[in-house]
Motif scaffolding. Structure first.
Motif, mmCIF file in Angstrom:
data_model
loop_
_atom_site.group_PDB
_atom_site.id
_atom_site.type_symbol
_atom_site.label_atom_id
_atom_site.label_comp_id
_atom_site.label_asym_id
_atom_site.label_seq_id
_atom_site.Cartn_x
_atom_site.Cartn_y
_atom_site.Cartn_z
ATOM 1 N N ILE A 9 0.813 -1.230 0.000
ATOM 2 C CA ILE A 9 0.000 0.000 0.000
ATOM 3 C C ILE A 9 0.839 1.269 0.000
ATOM 4 O O ILE A 9 0.298 2.358 -0.201
ATOM 5 N N THR A 10 2.150 1.154 0.215
ATOM 6 C CA THR A 10 3.016 2.341 0.165
ATOM 7 C C THR A 10 3.940 2.320 -1.050
ATOM 8 O O THR A 10 4.843 3.151 -1.146
ATOM 9 N N ASN A 11 3.711 1.416 -1.984
ATOM 10 C CA ASN A 11 4.547 1.330 -3.174
ATOM 11 C C ASN A 11 4.353 2.579 -4.027
ATOM 12 O O ASN A 11 3.262 2.830 -4.549
ATOM 13 N N ARG A 12 5.398 3.375 -4.143
ATOM 14 C CA ARG A 12 5.293 4.664 -4.843
ATOM 15 C C ARG A 12 4.860 4.503 -6.287
ATOM 16 O O ARG A 12 4.146 5.348 -6.818
ATOM 17 N N HIS A 13 5.287 3.442 -6.954
ATOM 18 C CA HIS A 13 4.909 3.243 -8.360
ATOM 19 C C HIS A 13 3.424 2.908 -8.481
ATOM 20 O O HIS A 13 2.735 3.426 -9.352
ATOM 21 N N LEU A 14 2.958 2.054 -7.597
ATOM 22 C CA LEU A 14 1.545 1.686 -7.599
ATOM 23 C C LEU A 14 0.667 2.894 -7.265
ATOM 24 O O LEU A 14 -0.345 3.133 -7.925
ATOM 25 N N ILE A 15 1.058 3.662 -6.269
ATOM 26 C CA ILE A 15 0.296 4.857 -5.894
ATOM 27 C C ILE A 15 0.253 5.845 -7.051
ATOM 28 O O ILE A 15 -0.802 6.391 -7.384
ATOM 29 N N THR A 16 1.390 6.064 -7.704
ATOM 30 C CA THR A 16 1.450 6.977 -8.845
ATOM 31 C C THR A 16 0.516 6.506 -9.965
ATOM 32 O O THR A 16 -0.234 7.302 -10.538
ATOM 33 N N ILE A 142 2.476 13.969 -16.477
ATOM 34 C CA ILE A 142 2.299 15.024 -15.471
ATOM 35 C C ILE A 142 2.201 14.426 -14.072
ATOM 36 O O ILE A 142 2.840 14.915 -13.127
ATOM 37 N N VAL A 143 1.430 13.361 -13.920
ATOM 38 C CA VAL A 143 1.262 12.728 -12.605
ATOM 39 C C VAL A 143 2.596 12.174 -12.104
ATOM 40 O O VAL A 143 2.966 12.372 -10.942
ATOM 41 N N ALA A 144 3.326 11.486 -12.964
ATOM 42 C CA ALA A 144 4.605 10.910 -12.548
ATOM 43 C C ALA A 144 5.610 11.999 -12.178
ATOM 44 O O ALA A 144 6.336 11.868 -11.181
ATOM 45 N N LEU A 145 5.667 13.068 -12.960
ATOM 46 C CA LEU A 145 6.587 14.168 -12.642
ATOM 47 C C LEU A 145 6.197 14.848 -11.333
ATOM 48 O O LEU A 145 7.065 15.193 -10.525
ATOM 49 N N TYR A 148 7.198 12.599 -8.470
ATOM 50 C CA TYR A 148 8.651 12.646 -8.286
ATOM 51 C C TYR A 148 9.079 13.953 -7.624
ATOM 52 O O TYR A 148 9.980 13.976 -6.802
ATOM 53 N N TRP A 149 8.411 15.029 -7.977
ATOM 54 C CA TRP A 149 8.730 16.326 -7.392
ATOM 55 C C TRP A 149 8.305 16.365 -5.919
ATOM 56 O O TRP A 149 9.020 16.885 -5.066
ATOM 57 N N ILE A 150 7.134 15.818 -5.620
ATOM 58 C CA ILE A 150 6.620 15.815 -4.244
ATOM 59 C C ILE A 150 7.392 14.838 -3.364
ATOM 60 O O ILE A 150 7.687 15.122 -2.207
ATOM 61 N N PHE A 151 7.736 13.671 -3.908
ATOM 62 C CA PHE A 151 8.444 12.630 -3.148
ATOM 63 C C PHE A 151 9.746 12.268 -3.850
ATOM 64 O O PHE A 151 9.849 11.205 -4.471
ATOM 65 N N PRO A 152 10.752 13.131 -3.769
ATOM 66 C CA PRO A 152 12.012 12.832 -4.437
ATOM 67 C C PRO A 152 12.687 11.592 -3.827
ATOM 68 O O PRO A 152 12.315 11.138 -2.748
ATOM 69 N N ILE A 153 13.674 11.093 -4.517
ATOM 70 C CA ILE A 153 14.392 9.900 -4.057
ATOM 71 C C ILE A 153 14.869 10.109 -2.627
ATOM 72 O O ILE A 153 15.419 11.151 -2.274
ATOM 73 N N GLY A 154 14.656 9.105 -1.793
ATOM 74 C CA GLY A 154 15.134 9.147 -0.408
ATOM 75 C C GLY A 154 14.085 9.602 0.573
ATOM 76 O O GLY A 154 14.241 9.379 1.760
ATOM 77 N N VAL A 155 13.003 10.237 0.123
ATOM 78 C CA VAL A 155 11.973 10.717 1.046
ATOM 79 C C VAL A 155 11.015 9.600 1.410
ATOM 80 O O VAL A 155 10.654 9.431 2.560
ATOM 81 N N VAL A 156 10.607 8.812 0.420
ATOM 82 C CA VAL A 156 9.700 7.689 0.687
ATOM 83 C C VAL A 156 10.572 6.444 0.786
ATOM 84 O O VAL A 156 11.309 6.120 -0.119
#
Length: 158
Positions: A9-16, A142-145, A148-156
């Motif tokens: 449920i926290t998989n960033r790719h699935l959520i995106t 747009i959604v993916a960008l 990525y902008w909201i949750f950059p690498i290392g934040v999630v």
């Protein structure tokens, strides 16, 4: 030790991907209103229409994987292939099936005038025009960008 349910449920790719899908479905209601000048809530769960929710979902998934994990990874290659198949299917095969349903419904209406009845009409809005697929793909980008902008690498953390 990680919890598989929490990981899921926290998989960033699935959520995106899900956000891309949901936003496209919501936008369909507004595009349909703009086209018909009437509100139709059925568009929230409908296939077909502008933008393609399938395209938005697979493109946002593909780009999310590429940005977070790398564009040279196996996961990106699989998701890119998956995206191309889904978008081709939406604009090709499913669109053709919708056109066939439209023709059959026309024939059914002629037969009903002769007293032959049918249980229900076939669903005609199955696929997409190329512009609707492109619109979904742009929304997916747009959604993916944005993700990525909201949750950059290392934040999630995964």
């Amino acid at each position: 030790m990680s919890n598989p349910f929490i990981d899921f449920i926290t998989n960033r790719h699935l959520i995106t991907a899900i956000v891309g899908l949901v936003l496209a479905q919501i936008l369909k209601v507004f595009f349909d209103y703009w086209r018909t000048k009437s509100w139709t809530s059925v568009m929230l769960t409908s296939t077909g229409g502008m933008p393609s929710s399938h395209s938005a979902m697979v493109v946002s998934l593909m780009l999310s994987i590429g940005m977070y994990e790398g564009f040279g990874t196996t996961a990106f290659a699989i998701s890119a292939s998956f995206a191309l198949v889904v978008m081709h299917d939406a604009a090709g095969i499913r669109r053709a099936a919708g056109k066939q349903a439209e023709a059959l419904n026309f024939l059914f209406s002629k037969l009903e005038k002769q007293g032959i009845t049918f249980d229900h009409k076939l669903k005609e809005m199955l696929g997409h025009r190329p512009l609707e697929v492109i619109g979904g793909a742009i929304l997916g980008i747009i959604v993916a960008l944005a993700a990525y902008w909201i949750f950059p690498i290392g934040v999630v953390y995964e």
